[in-house]
Design an enzyme around this catalytic site. Structure first.
Site, short mmCIF file in Angstrom:
data_model
loop_
_atom_site.label_atom_id
_atom_site.label_comp_id
_atom_site.label_asym_id
_atom_site.label_seq_id
_atom_site.Cartn_x
_atom_site.Cartn_y
_atom_site.Cartn_z
N ASP A 101 0.84 -1.34 0.10
CA ASP A 101 0.21 -0.01 0.00
C ASP A 101 0.79 1.25 -0.08
O ASP A 101 1.59 1.30 0.77
CB ASP A 101 -0.86 -0.14 1.28
CG ASP A 101 -2.37 0.97 1.09
OD1 ASP A 101 -1.96 2.13 0.69
OD2 ASP A 101 -3.43 0.59 1.50
N SER A 151 -7.01 4.33 -1.56
CA SER A 151 -6.96 2.91 -1.44
C SER A 151 -7.96 2.04 -1.80
O SER A 151 -8.15 0.92 -1.87
CB SER A 151 -6.35 2.44 -0.16
OG SER A 151 -4.89 2.88 -0.01
N HIS A 214 -10.02 -2.33 6.57
CA HIS A 214 -9.52 -0.99 6.08
C HIS A 214 -9.49 -1.27 4.60
O HIS A 214 -10.21 -2.39 4.04
CB HIS A 214 -7.83 -1.25 6.34
CG HIS A 214 -7.51 0.25 6.35
ND1 HIS A 214 -6.36 0.74 5.58
CD2 HIS A 214 -7.85 1.55 6.85
CE1 HIS A 214 -6.11 1.84 5.77
NE2 HIS A 214 -7.09 2.42 6.81
N SER A 216 -7.92 -1.42 1.62
CA SER A 216 -7.23 -2.34 0.55
C SER A 216 -8.12 -3.71 0.89
O SER A 216 -8.46 -4.56 -0.11
CB SER A 216 -5.98 -2.45 0.72
OG SER A 216 -5.47 -1.15 0.31
N ASP A 373 2.17 2.44 3.65
CA ASP A 373 1.15 3.77 3.44
C ASP A 373 0.82 4.74 4.32
O ASP A 373 1.15 5.89 4.51
CB ASP A 373 -0.19 3.32 2.90
CG ASP A 373 -1.09 4.48 2.60
OD1 ASP A 373 -1.04 5.20 1.80
OD2 ASP A 373 -2.04 4.51 3.40
N HIS A 377 2.23 8.71 5.27
CA HIS A 377 1.01 9.67 5.63
C HIS A 377 1.81 10.63 6.67
O HIS A 377 1.15 11.85 6.82
CB HIS A 377 -0.14 9.27 5.80
CG HIS A 377 -1.13 8.71 4.64
ND1 HIS A 377 -1.32 9.70 3.64
CD2 HIS A 377 -1.58 7.39 4.36
CE1 HIS A 377 -2.29 9.20 2.76
NE2 HIS A 377 -2.37 7.70 3.45
N ASP A 414 -0.98 -0.09 -4.88
CA ASP A 414 -2.34 0.61 -5.11
C ASP A 414 -2.13 1.96 -5.69
O ASP A 414 -2.87 2.57 -6.66
CB ASP A 414 -3.38 0.72 -4.04
CG ASP A 414 -2.76 1.18 -2.62
OD1 ASP A 414 -1.77 1.36 -2.81
OD2 ASP A 414 -3.57 1.23 -1.79
#
EC number: 3.1.3.1
Length: 571
Positions: A101, A151, A214, A216, A373, A377, A414
């Site tokens: 991710d 995502s 979540h 994904s 991911d 962030h 993704d």
């Protein structure tokens, strides 16, 4: 009066010169003589006399790399290995999709370097396991309604074969974000490759380091107009759409998934028990369902319990954290037993394959390195990179315990992030540290150092100091696991990037995942390889297309003879 006129004339002259310089500078923007200026470290490289006597950054470089033969031989070896590469056109018994991710090209490049440096190398020459796969392509990640993807819509694309709207799961582009009413229209629903695999009699599994609800993982089994409707209490009172956790336990195909491993325990349990739900305990519902159908099952919450699971178990549900699992780098230093009891992505992947492999019809497995991911962030590059390395470890384990002749493994992302590698650092320069050459910091125009890694936006933004200059990173411990890399634009969370992401593949029909293609093409190729879903009836390519060079030449010669024969006797 004379003095005043002299002052005016002087001001006018300065104004004319300034404007002229400005115009000249604009006119010279296309002159690239200063765009690649290495003068900051030229003296370190060649010595003050310009004679090449300096050590520069070359002391850590293999001397063979400075010779023509090294690179020519290396390229020829690569060429030979690729000319011997034969496409595998057998039916794929098993399919594993590894999803990093947020793992854009800059992320696995930096992780490759970091891993190499952790192993005592310069790093740049290193390769992650999946980077050695024989076939590579590029995937376009945009959503139907968004240039830069999230995502959720990407999960719909790479597992359902359909592009949807940003923030939505398992729905086509007719449904926009938060459109609960629209999501109830079954004609807007998409089917995932998990659905196709179950229909074909295969076992299925979902493994993630994030909550199992979540975005994904949820794209593989749910239909939701809002990726955040994970539990009943995540929805507004006016929203009467079924939440994602409930869909997983009660709906098809979620309730038929054999292995579910990840985090998000609170999304399944009642508030009175420390969870988040008000309606019912979904773990109890899961148990009742398995018992009603007389199915063998296990619910586990620690890595010790996971390791003890017998591979003959048909259904396995593992929820190892209230929310996301911890970062691997935190597990190494955290004294909290609850954190240390969480399994790694590698351990979860291994157990999932052991359980799923019992099915003679094969399996489909989705494995997500989701904390890559989340690290990005927060502008926490070290965490993102260590998660990428663990993601690669899981892929290595999968390669070790599956048969490449019958298992298609696809590795992709993704979407990307605003993460960059820049600045002309020395070969072998520590990837998490300042841009340096021969022990010297390279400086910006403000005479301050800068890092090799950077983000366009995010919480790492630092306002100018009181003196008007940017923050001096010499004061920072940049290799700390929680260090936020400086960003250019202040945001609470760093955003995704919109560029294409790489797709690496190995196994049956992996050669179809080359070139540049839409992200929704990926599950169609996987389905084609296994002869399931919407691609099961697509005609297989002829033997001539997939034949080796000798067979192809023979077919060409035979065809030529036949054509000449027909031409001669048709007159």
């Amino acid at each position: 009066m004379v003095t005043m006129w002299r002052g005016c004339i002087l001001f006018f002259c300065v104004l004319v010169i300034t404007v002229h310089q400005g115009l000249s500078r604009n006119a010279d923007d296309d002159d690239d003589t200063g765009m690649h200026d290495f003068s900051q470290f030229r003296d370190y490289r060649v010595g003050a006399d310009g004679g090449g006597g300096g050590n520069g950054g070359a002391s850590n470089i293999n001397e063979q790399e400075k010779q023509n033969k090294f690179w020519i031989d290396s390229a020829i070896n690569t060429l030979i290995s690729r000319t011997h590469l034969q496409p595998n056109t057998k039916k794929a018994k098993n399919i594993i999709l590894f999803l990093g991710d947020g793992m854009g090209v800059s992320t696995h490049t930096a992780a490759r370097i970091y891993q190499g440096q952790l192993n005592g190398q310069n790093g740049e020459e290193n390769s992650l396991n999946f980077e050695k796969f024989p076939y590579t392509g590029l995937s376009k990640t945009y959503c139907v309604d968004s240039q830069v993807a999230d995502s959720a819509c990407t999960s719909t694309a790479y597992t359902n074969g359909v592009k949807g709207s940003i923030g939505t799961l398992g729905l086509n582009g007719r449904v926009l974000y938060r459109d609960c009413k629209g999501s109830k229209d079954n004609t807007t629903h998409t089917e995932s490759i998990i659905h196709w695999a179950i229909k074909a009699g295969k076992s299925t599994g979902v493994v993630t380091t994030t909550r199992i609800t979540h975005a994904s993982p949820a794209g593989t089994y749910s239909h939701s107009a809002n990726r955040d409707w994970e539990a009943d209490t995540d929805r507004e009172a006016s929203v009467d759409c079924q939440d994602i956790a409930s869909q997983l336990i009660k709906n098809h195909p979620g309730h038929m998934i054999n292995v579910l491993l990840g985090g998000g325990l609170k999304k399944f349990t009642l508030k009175k028990d420390g969870g988040q739900r008000l309606d019912e305990d979904l773990l109890l519902a899961y148990e009742r369902m398995r018992q009603h159908h007389n199915q063998t099952y296990k619910i586990v919450k620690t890595k010790q319990e996971l390791a003890a699971v017998n591979a003959s178990t048909k259904f396995l549900l593992g929820l190892f954290a209230d929310s996301h699992l911890e970062y691997e780098v935190d597990k190494q230093v955290d004294k909290n037993t609850k954190v240390k009891d969480q399994p790694s992505l590698t351990e979860m992947t291994q157990k999932a394959i052991e359980v799923l492999s019992k099915n003679q019809n094969g399996f489909y497995l989705f494995v997500e390195g989701g904390k890559i991911d989340i690290g990005h962030h927060g502008n926490k590059a070290k965490k993102a990179l260590t998660e990428t390395i663990e993601f690669d470890n899981a892929i290595k384990k999968a390669l070790q315990i599956t048969n490449p002749d019958e298992t298609l493994i696809v590795v992709t992302a993704d979407h990307s992030h605003t993460f960059t590698i820049a600045g002309y650092p020395d070969r072998g320069n520590k990837i998490l540290e300042r841009v340096r050459y021969d022990g010297h910091d390279l400086l910006g125009l403000d005479k301050l150092p800068y890092l090799t890694l950077g983000y366009n936006n995010g919480p790492g933004f630092r306002p100018a100091e009181r003196n008007g200059y940017r923050h001096d990173i010499n004061l920072d411990k940049t290799d700390d696991k929680d260090y936020r890399i400086p960003s250019g634009i202040p945001l609470e969370y760093e955003t995704h990037g919109g560029e294409d992401v790489a797709v690496f593949s190995n196994g049956p029909w992996a050669h179809l995942l080359v070139g540049n293609f839409e992200q929704n093409y990926i599950p169609i190729v996987m389905a084609y390889a296994a002869r399931i879903g919407p691609a099961k009836d697509v005609p297989l390519v002829s033997a001539a297309v997939s034949a080796g060079p000798t067979e192809t030449l023979l077919i060409a010669v035979v065809s030529l003879v036949v054509c000449k024969f027909l031409a001669k006797y048709s007159k």
